[in-house]
Scaffold this motif. Structure first.
Motif, PDB file in Angstrom:
ATOM      1  N   PHE A 117      66.563 -34.567  75.117  1.00 49.89           N
ATOM      2  CA  PHE A 117      67.367 -33.247  74.904  1.00 49.89           C
ATOM      3  C   PHE A 117      68.647 -33.195  75.633  1.00 49.89           C
ATOM      4  N   LEU A 118      68.332 -33.737  76.919  1.00 50.24           N
ATOM      5  CA  LEU A 118      69.761 -33.855  77.823  1.00 50.24           C
ATOM      6  C   LEU A 118      70.880 -34.749  77.331  1.00 50.24           C
ATOM      7  N   SER A 119      70.250 -35.963  76.777  1.00 43.42           N
ATOM      8  CA  SER A 119      71.357 -36.806  76.377  1.00 43.42           C
ATOM      9  C   SER A 119      71.941 -36.330  74.996  1.00 43.42           C
ATOM     10  N   SER A 120      71.235 -35.653  74.076  1.00 44.40           N
ATOM     11  CA  SER A 120      71.806 -34.870  72.979  1.00 44.40           C
ATOM     12  C   SER A 120      72.496 -33.748  73.153  1.00 44.40           C
ATOM     13  N   LEU A 121      72.304 -33.166  74.417  1.00 45.35           N
ATOM     14  CA  LEU A 121      73.262 -32.000  74.516  1.00 45.35           C
ATOM     15  C   LEU A 121      74.501 -32.496  75.288  1.00 45.35           C
ATOM     16  N   ALA A 122      74.399 -33.509  76.026  1.00 37.47           N
ATOM     17  CA  ALA A 122      75.826 -34.075  76.737  1.00 37.47           C
ATOM     18  C   ALA A 122      76.312 -34.800  75.497  1.00 37.47           C
ATOM     19  N   SER A 123      76.115 -35.474  74.631  1.00 36.86           N
ATOM     20  CA  SER A 123      76.742 -35.656  73.800  1.00 36.86           C
ATOM     21  C   SER A 123      77.310 -34.864  72.805  1.00 36.86           C
ATOM     22  N   ALA A 124      76.908 -33.814  72.585  1.00 37.57           N
ATOM     23  CA  ALA A 124      77.080 -32.599  71.548  1.00 37.57           C
ATOM     24  C   ALA A 124      78.398 -32.111  72.195  1.00 37.57           C
ATOM     25  N   LEU A 125      78.276 -31.902  73.608  1.00 34.85           N
ATOM     26  CA  LEU A 125      79.297 -31.261  74.248  1.00 34.85           C
ATOM     27  C   LEU A 125      80.656 -32.164  74.571  1.00 34.85           C
ATOM     28  N   LEU A 162      74.537 -41.915  77.050  1.00 34.19           N
ATOM     29  CA  LEU A 162      73.337 -42.505  76.301  1.00 34.19           C
ATOM     30  C   LEU A 162      72.584 -43.323  77.091  1.00 34.19           C
ATOM     31  N   LEU A 163      73.362 -44.167  77.828  1.00 36.12           N
ATOM     32  CA  LEU A 163      72.722 -45.361  78.927  1.00 36.12           C
ATOM     33  C   LEU A 163      72.175 -44.817  79.960  1.00 36.12           C
ATOM     34  N   LEU A 164      72.614 -43.567  80.469  1.00 37.27           N
ATOM     35  CA  LEU A 164      71.959 -42.974  81.713  1.00 37.27           C
ATOM     36  C   LEU A 164      71.073 -41.834  81.386  1.00 37.27           C
ATOM     37  N   PHE A 165      71.233 -41.169  80.388  1.00 38.10           N
ATOM     38  CA  PHE A 165      70.326 -40.030  80.272  1.00 38.10           C
ATOM     39  C   PHE A 165      69.294 -40.341  79.071  1.00 38.10           C
TER      40      PHE A 165
END
Length: 422
Positions: A250-258, A309-312
């Motif tokens: 969820f964190l990676s998806s949220l950061a990508s959406a932002l 995507l690599l870090l999260f």
């Protein structure tokens, strides 16, 4: 009059030099052999290009190393639930390697081939990334619900099928605008470029919704039978570990959406406003600023998206897949993999170990000799029963034989030879 041909030759050389001006001198850090479109990769005066190139190369190298590590450690992962996440994870790492590589194409100058590559691979690469996140969300949802997860190859094939739709959309866009209508590949409206990525953005939103559902509602699926036996507690701890994977997803998806909201807003509105401002400026620097803010903004978005995507997701998911599962406290009596060697004769047994024979046997060696001398039998309850003093050649039955025979003296077996057995 011989001077006139020399004057004509000099004028022709001057005219040739004026029609073909010499190329500008290379910036600091680049040699004369580097073509002007590629000098941004080595220009030390504009450091942002070199820094972005270094960050992209380090991200691609990290993705490659992590993918090789997962391939080497694949045989050591025996749990099917953990092994099922390797397929989408390897697909994501391969896509990140391509994402970091194509970011360099947005740094160099424009030409027909590079613009086709940009437009053709931007959407499918992002679709592969977000479809990998989506199938990971499907996998975690099934695991938290207590069901078996599909295999890693099936999940990777599902991710490829979802990304194939975006590939068809991008291919049709390039063929219609470049091949059929004959427009230059480097000239396209920013709104068209954003609309072709709408399917990719939909994949990202679905992946974020799935991961959020697992985080918020995943624990309620197994909450009814919790607190019972040891298996229920182990099941709850396993579900909590899967929810930890869902949190990272969820964190990676949220950061990508932002990030997508930020770069789409800048690409559609901010960059266009700056270009209009620079178009009204009649100085020579306006065109250069418009060029700097157009394509490199997409390169920055590519590199940031890859590192998010690599870090999260990629690194935490690889760690959770390679981590050894906790050992269970329950003893498996059918497990023959760990067997203790038999004790050697003469070794002292520990205090808590059980003796192979009970200590309250009716006949020990001393009682056996006393029985022969006195002719009495000592039972296990302490009572004394009279008997007959037997000699060595007479058949001597055991106490169990007397009890089973009703107290009477049994007869000797047919094959008894009268030998002394002690």
């Amino acid at each position: 009059m011989a001077v006139s041909p020399i004057i004509i030759c000099l004028l022709s050389l001057i005219g040739y030099g004026s029609s073909h001006p010499s190329p500008p001198p290379p910036p600091r850090g680049c040699s004369q052999d580097v073509d002007p479109p590629y000098r941004v990769l080595c220009d030390l005066e504009a450091v942002w290009g070199v820094v972005l190139e270094a960050v992209a190369c380090s991200g691609g190298l990290s993705s490659l190393v992590l993918a090789v590590l997962l391939l080497v450690k694949m045989r050591s992962i025996c749990d099917p639930a953990r092994r099922s996440g390797l397929g989408p994870l390897l697909l994501l790492l391969g896509t990140l390697l391509g994402l970091f590589s194509i970011s360099l194409a947005f740094l160099v100058g424009k030409n027909q081939a590079l613009c086709v590559v940009r437009r053709a691979f931007w959407g499918p690469l992002f679709a592969l990334c977000f479809s990998s996140l989506l199938v990971q969300g499907v996998r975690l949802r099934r695991l938290v619900a207590g069901k078996t997860s599909p295999s890693g190859s099936s999940l990777a094939a599902l991710g490829l099928a979802l990304a194939l739709v975006q590939g068809i959309i991008s291919a049709e866009w390039v063929l219609l605008t470049v091949v059929r209508e004959g427009h230059p590949a480097c000239e396209y409206p920013p709104l068209d470029f954003a609309l072709t990525c709408s399917y990719t953005l939909g994949l990202l939103l679905i992946a974020m919704g799935l991961s959020l559902g697992v985080v918020l509602c995943g624990g309620e699926l197994g909450g009814e039978g919790a607190g019972g036996n040891e298996e229920d507690r182990e099941g709850e701890s396993e579900k909590r570990r899967w929810k930890c994977n869902a949190v990272w997803l969820f964190l990676s998806s949220l950061a990508s959406a932002l990030l997508w909201v930020a770069w789409l807003g800048f690409y559609l509105y901010g960059s266009q406003a700056l270009r209009l401002k620079n178009k009204g400026d009649r100085s020579g620097g306006g065109k250069k600023d418009a060029k700097v803010l157009d394509e490199p903004a997409l390169a920055v978005a590519l590199v940031i998206q890859g590192w998010i995507l690599l870090l999260f997701h990629a690194i935490p998911e690889a760690h959770l897949c390679l981590r050894k599962p906790p050992q269970s406290n329950t003893q498996d009596f059918f497990d023959t993999s760990h067997t203790s060697p038999p004790p050697h004769f003469g070794d002292e047994l520990p205090a808590h170990s059980h003796r192979p024979f009970p200590e309250n046997q009716a006949f020990s060696m001393e009682e056996h000799g006393a029985t022969l001398r006195t002719g009495t039998y000592h039972s296990s309850q302490g009572s004394v029963r009279p008997g007959i003093a037997f000699r060595g050649h007479v058949y001597q039955p055991t106490e169990m034989a007397l009890v089973m025979n009703g107290g009477t003296m049994p007869t000797a077996p047919v094959n008894y030879t009268g030998r002394r057995l002690w």
